[in-house]
Design an enzyme around this catalytic site. Structure first.
Site, PDB file in Angstrom:
ATOM      1  CD  GLU A 371      -3.133  -1.383   0.648  1.00 54.93           C
ATOM      2  OE1 GLU A 371      -3.339  -0.238   0.100  1.00 54.93           O
ATOM      3  OE2 GLU A 371      -3.778  -2.179   0.456  1.00 54.93           O
TER       4      GLU A 371
HETATM    5  C1  LIG Z   1       2.178  -9.531   1.252  1.00 54.86           C
HETATM    6  C2  LIG Z   1       1.950  -8.393   0.006  1.00 54.86           C
HETATM    7  C3  LIG Z   1       0.602  -8.089  -0.266  1.00 54.86           C
HETATM    8  C4  LIG Z   1       0.427  -7.149  -1.240  1.00 54.86           C
HETATM    9  N1  LIG Z   1      -0.988  -7.137  -1.710  1.00 54.86           N
HETATM   10  C5  LIG Z   1      -1.170  -6.101  -2.799  1.00 54.86           C
HETATM   11  C6  LIG Z   1      -2.639  -6.150  -3.256  1.00 54.86           C
HETATM   12  O1  LIG Z   1      -3.349  -6.661  -2.759  1.00 54.86           O
HETATM   13  N2  LIG Z   1      -2.489  -5.594  -4.419  1.00 54.86           N
HETATM   14  C7  LIG Z   1      -1.628  -4.840  -5.128  1.00 54.86           C
HETATM   15  O2  LIG Z   1      -1.864  -4.286  -6.149  1.00 54.86           O
HETATM   16  N3  LIG Z   1      -0.245  -4.876  -4.570  1.00 54.86           N
HETATM   17  C8  LIG Z   1      -0.272  -5.757  -3.612  1.00 54.86           C
HETATM   18  N4  LIG Z   1       1.248  -5.735  -3.159  1.00 54.86           N
HETATM   19  C9  LIG Z   1       2.229  -5.022  -3.856  1.00 54.86           C
HETATM   20  C10 LIG Z   1       2.740  -3.891  -3.033  1.00 54.86           C
HETATM   21  O3  LIG Z   1       2.034  -2.750  -3.096  1.00 54.86           O
HETATM   22  C11 LIG Z   1       4.179  -3.481  -3.765  1.00 54.86           C
HETATM   23  O4  LIG Z   1       5.098  -4.695  -3.319  1.00 54.86           O
HETATM   24  C12 LIG Z   1       4.641  -2.306  -3.344  1.00 54.86           C
HETATM   25  O5  LIG Z   1       3.891  -1.208  -3.799  1.00 54.86           O
HETATM   26  C13 LIG Z   1       6.030  -2.005  -3.842  1.00 54.86           C
HETATM   27  O6  LIG Z   1       6.242  -2.361  -4.980  1.00 54.86           O
HETATM   28  P1  LIG Z   1       7.482  -3.189  -5.633  1.00 54.86           P
HETATM   29  O7  LIG Z   1       7.527  -4.513  -4.742  1.00 54.86           O
HETATM   30  O8  LIG Z   1       7.370  -3.424  -7.101  1.00 54.86           O
HETATM   31  O9  LIG Z   1       8.873  -2.318  -5.274  1.00 54.86           O
HETATM   32  P2  LIG Z   1       9.647  -1.278  -6.147  1.00 54.86           P
HETATM   33  O10 LIG Z   1       8.677  -0.377  -6.608  1.00 54.86           O
HETATM   34  O11 LIG Z   1      10.587  -1.912  -7.144  1.00 54.86           O
HETATM   35  O12 LIG Z   1      10.601  -0.599  -5.053  1.00 54.86           O
HETATM   36  C14 LIG Z   1      11.761  -1.280  -4.605  1.00 54.86           C
HETATM   37  C15 LIG Z   1      12.493  -0.084  -3.734  1.00 54.86           C
HETATM   38  O13 LIG Z   1      12.755   1.111  -4.528  1.00 54.86           O
HETATM   39  C16 LIG Z   1      12.000   2.058  -3.762  1.00 54.86           C
HETATM   40  N5  LIG Z   1      11.348   3.129  -4.795  1.00 54.86           N
HETATM   41  C17 LIG Z   1      10.711   2.976  -5.819  1.00 54.86           C
HETATM   42  N6  LIG Z   1      10.708   4.156  -6.477  1.00 54.86           N
HETATM   43  C18 LIG Z   1      11.162   5.147  -5.757  1.00 54.86           C
HETATM   44  C19 LIG Z   1      11.344   6.360  -5.861  1.00 54.86           C
HETATM   45  N7  LIG Z   1      10.621   7.258  -6.799  1.00 54.86           N
HETATM   46  N8  LIG Z   1      12.063   7.213  -4.712  1.00 54.86           N
HETATM   47  C20 LIG Z   1      12.447   6.442  -3.619  1.00 54.86           C
HETATM   48  N9  LIG Z   1      12.266   5.088  -3.639  1.00 54.86           N
HETATM   49  C21 LIG Z   1      11.959   4.336  -4.535  1.00 54.86           C
HETATM   50  C22 LIG Z   1      10.968   1.455  -2.955  1.00 54.86           C
HETATM   51  O14 LIG Z   1      10.290   2.499  -1.951  1.00 54.86           O
HETATM   52  C23 LIG Z   1      11.370   0.335  -2.292  1.00 54.86           C
HETATM   53  O15 LIG Z   1      12.265   0.540  -0.939  1.00 54.86           O
HETATM   54  C24 LIG Z   1       1.328  -6.706  -1.971  1.00 54.86           C
HETATM   55  C25 LIG Z   1       2.885  -6.898  -1.752  1.00 54.86           C
HETATM   56  C26 LIG Z   1       3.207  -7.587  -0.597  1.00 54.86           C
HETATM   57  C27 LIG Z   1       4.659  -8.016  -0.269  1.00 54.86           C
END
Ligand SMILES: Cc1cc2nc3c(=O)[nH]c(=O)nc-3n(C[C@H](O)[C@H](O)[C@H](O)COP(=O)(O)OP(=O)(O)OC[C@H]3O[C@@H](n4cnc5c(N)ncnc54)[C@H](O)[C@@H]3O)c2cc1C
Length: 394
Positions: A371
């Site tokens: 989220e």
């Molecule tokens: C158990 C679990 C349940 C989930 N449930 C849902 C769900 O129901 N529906 C859904 O749609 N998603 C869901 N998610 C997905 C979740 O919302 C994403 O994992 C989250 O938004 C981060 O995206 P990512 O994992 O691709 O990380 P990335 O976006 O790849 O980020 C990796 C790192 O880079 C950092 N980063 C990225 N961009 C920037 C920036 N511009 N400036 C600074 N730092 C940055 C991030 O903060 C993070 O530390 C779930 C995730 C988990 C683990």
């Protein structure tokens, strides 16, 4: 389903659900398996449609009461609360807020009755913090859309009967290429889902991924208008973030209760460890986390309640968006630290899945990721006080 929807009755039903789910959850956790009794028990206690209006088969509570419900549920574990976030906060909520009457009538009563489990599918393997980078697409064919793409890390994603899914039009480019939101029924060969089990915690909750291959969705299942998807996603995340924050209050409350009990009974160096001043410091830190998180979540829930009552009001939207983001960031980090303090109070037993505090520590970590990660929420808060021109990303 119980008919009385006064806050006290709803909270009593949530309490009864929590008492019954606890032993089942504990057993499933140590056996590292999905908690299949969650839905039947939630159905029994009438807590699957907490925010759904009574005329559509739910309990119709506002954001402040719902936050209290989720705080109580959060004590049973982040996995249990995550189910409710997926089903209600980001599943039922967008249908309630952005759906038309016919969509509400078709999905909300059966989801409140537990006959249709919901999820929210925004994230993709290559689009997390920036959902605009998603690659899922749709194209129109007569009275249906065909959706293709992969959604990843979706709470309830492999058990859901319907998912709110976001995709871009395949045939549009440039400024015309704006994402849309759909209510997608999951059965069929063109929708293949699987559970993601390689995770360090939350074993009892379903985290799934699914692939859509020209999956047919009736045009009647478009949420809002074509191109409304991003607005719907961002609006829904306010609801989702509040649910995470509220659940974290519950995690802290449970850590405090467990730490107090253990500190009063465990004896080392000739006295209860709760009489050692350095152990008292851990207890004080957890209590401080509880009090501060409860206050910031209550403030956010009130802002969200006011916005829900006047959803066309841009000022209330901005106020609730900021208050909820602050609450989510604060409570998720406070819960993570509180669980760490509680584990320390338990010593070696704390570092074990057999004890509640150890389970909280490993489960609650995800609250700083989903989220909206800590980083994304910080940037959002900064942009809202600095002004849009200062936003670190657009
Ligand atoms: C158990 C679990 C349940 C989930 N449930 C849902 C769900 O129901 N529906 C859904 O749609 N998603 C869901 N998610 C997905 C979740 O919302 C994403 O994992 C989250 O938004 C981060 O995206 P990512 O994992 O691709 O990380 P990335 O976006 O790849 O980020 C990796 C790192 O880079 C950092 N980063 C990225 N961009 C920037 C920036 N511009 N400036 C600074 N730092 C940055 C991030 O903060 C993070 O530390 C779930 C995730 C988990 C683990």
């Amino acid at each position: 389903m119980p008919a009385d929807s006064s806050a006290a009755t709803v909270l009593a039903d949530v309490e009864a659900f929590c008492r019954e789910i606890r032993p089942v959850e504990e057993l499933c956790y140590v056996e590292r398996r999905h908690n299949d009794e969650l839905v039947p028990l939630a159905k029994k206690h009438g807590v699957l449609g907490l925010i759904v209006p009574a005329e559509l088969g739910g309990r119709g509570v506002d954001a402040t009461v719902y936050a209290k419900c989720l705080a109580r549920i959060g004590r049973e574990g982040t996995g249990v609360r995550t189910f409710f976030s997926g089903h209600t906060s980001i599943g039922q909520y967008p249908i309630l807020r952005y759906g038309n009457d016919e969509q509400r009538r078709r999905y909300l009563p059966k989801s409140a009755a537990g006959d249709c489990i919901l999820a929210f599918g925004l994230t993709e393997p290559d689009a997390g913090s920036n959902p605009l980078e998603m690659t899922s697409t749709y194209r129109r064919e007569g009275d249906r859309y065909l959706l293709s793409g992969v959604k990843y890390l979706i709470s309830n994603g492999s058990i859901a009967d319907a998912v709110v899914v976001f995709a871009y039009p395949a045939d549009k480019t440039g400024s015309e290429r704006r994402m849309s939101a759909f209510i997608v029924d999951t059965p069929g060969d063109t929708f293949v889902a699987e559970e993601i089990t390689a995770k360090p915690g939350m074993y009892t909750a379903d985290t799934g991924m699914f692939e859509m291959s020209a999956h047919p969705v009736p045009t009647a299942n478009l949420l809002g208008n074509e191109g409304d998807g991003f607005r719907i996603a961002m609006g829904t995340l306010i609801s989702g973030r509040l649910s995470v924050a509220a659940g974290c209050v519950g995690v802290i409350e449970d850590c405090l209760a467990e730490a107090i009990e253990y500190a009063k009974t465990r004896v080392q160096h000739g006295k209860e460890i709760g009489r050692h001043q350095l152990v008292q410091e851990h207890i004080a830190e957890i209590e401080l986390a509880r009090a501060a998180s409860d206050a910031i979540v209550t403030r956010a829930a009130e802002a969200k309640r006011d916005f829900d009552a006047d959803p066309g009001n841009p000022e209330l939207l901005a106020k609730s968006d900021l208050a909820v983001a602050e609450a989510k960031l604060f409570a998720a980090n406070a819960a993570w630290r509180a669980a760490d303090h509680a584990v320390q109070v338990f010593g070696g037993r704390g570092w074990s899945e057999l004890y509640r505090v150890g389970r909280h520590l490993q489960d609650v970590r995800v609250c700083r990721i989903y989220e909206g990660t800590d980083e994304i929420i910080k940037l959002k808060i900064a942009a809202s006080v600095l002004g849009k021109d200062w936003a670190a990303f657009h």
